[in-house]
Design a protein around this motif. Structure first.
Motif, PDB file in Angstrom:
ATOM      1  N   VAL A  25       3.308 -38.984 -26.615  1.00  0.00           N
ATOM      2  CA  VAL A  25       1.981 -38.515 -26.391  1.00  0.00           C
ATOM      3  C   VAL A  25       1.585 -36.949 -26.466  1.00  0.00           C
ATOM      4  N   SER A  29      -0.717 -35.041 -29.382  1.00  0.00           N
ATOM      5  CA  SER A  29      -1.919 -34.613 -28.911  1.00  0.00           C
ATOM      6  C   SER A  29      -2.315 -33.107 -29.149  1.00  0.00           C
ATOM      7  N   LEU A  35      -6.844 -34.067 -23.482  1.00  0.00           N
ATOM      8  CA  LEU A  35      -6.267 -35.300 -23.486  1.00  0.00           C
ATOM      9  C   LEU A  35      -6.873 -36.302 -22.305  1.00  0.00           C
ATOM     10  N   THR A  98      -9.213 -36.354 -26.946  1.00  0.00           N
ATOM     11  CA  THR A  98      -8.007 -37.187 -27.507  1.00  0.00           C
ATOM     12  C   THR A  98      -7.847 -38.444 -26.282  1.00  0.00           C
ATOM     13  N   VAL A 100      -6.387 -41.790 -25.129  1.00  0.00           N
ATOM     14  CA  VAL A 100      -5.399 -42.639 -25.376  1.00  0.00           C
ATOM     15  C   VAL A 100      -5.632 -43.797 -24.446  1.00  0.00           C
ATOM     16  N   ARG A 129      -6.384 -43.095 -29.659  1.00  0.00           N
ATOM     17  CA  ARG A 129      -5.024 -43.682 -29.969  1.00  0.00           C
ATOM     18  C   ARG A 129      -4.784 -44.589 -29.268  1.00  0.00           C
TER      19      ARG A 129
END
Length: 178
Positions: A25, A29, A35, A98, A100, A129
């Motif tokens: 990750v 990233s 993130l 971003t 996740v 993601r």
């Protein structure tokens, strides 16, 4: 008739897997200030917390955490059992982030699809993601995780059971054969 239960990942295996996933990750990233991790209820939430802790240990940055309930975004409410939705907690705007999404197991892809729909209500991320602990195959939708802890092809009638310390008192992943 008794089922055969096979431990696929022990607590130590899960720890090592999360360390590897955290590194992946971080690498993918880029700017870690953008993130955010969002756990999908139920077991994706403690997994996201563990992943965030591991990223913090490796990079000395605090990763914002959220939790999302996808119950009302599912397209199969008529076939799943009735459940009380958990409280979605995303105390920040996802725009430009971003994101996740973290879940325990990917199977048909329907939970991931619902999570993608739910995320739209909290902003427009730069990228979304998907990180999963176990990918067991049998997708019904064209969804593929970006980060996979363990690829475990299964038969349709088999079950994967993930146990998390925070919820179940132990960490392990089991394959249950009928």
């Amino acid at each position: 008739m008794t089922s055969e239960v096979i431990e696929i990942l022990s607590a130590e295996d899960i720890r090592r897997t999360l360390t590897r996933l955290a590194s992946e990750v971080i690498e993918r990233s880029g700017d870690l200030s953008k993130l955010v991790l969002i756990g999908v209820y139920t077991r994706g939430v403690p997994l996201a917390q563990l992943l965030a802790r591991q990223i913090e240990m490796l990079e000395k940055v605090t990763v914002p955490l959220g939790a999302i309930d996808i119950t009302f975004y599912r397209d199969d409410l008529d076939v799943i059992s009735i459940r009380t939705p958990a409280k979605t907690e995303i105390p920040f705007d996802l725009s430009g982030k971003t994101v996740v999404l973290v879940d325990d197991v990917i199977f048909k892809g329907r939970t991931a699809r619902a999570a993608l729909e739910a995320v739209k209500d909290y902003g427009r991320p730069e990228v979304v993601r998907l990180a999963v602990l176990v990918d067991r195959g049998h997708r019904q939708l064209p969804i593929h995780p970006d980060f996979t802890g363990k690829l475990l092809p299964t038969a349709r009638e088999e079950t994967i059971k993930v146990y998390m310390q925070a919820l179940d008192g132990k960490d392990s992943v089991e394959l249950i054969k009928p």
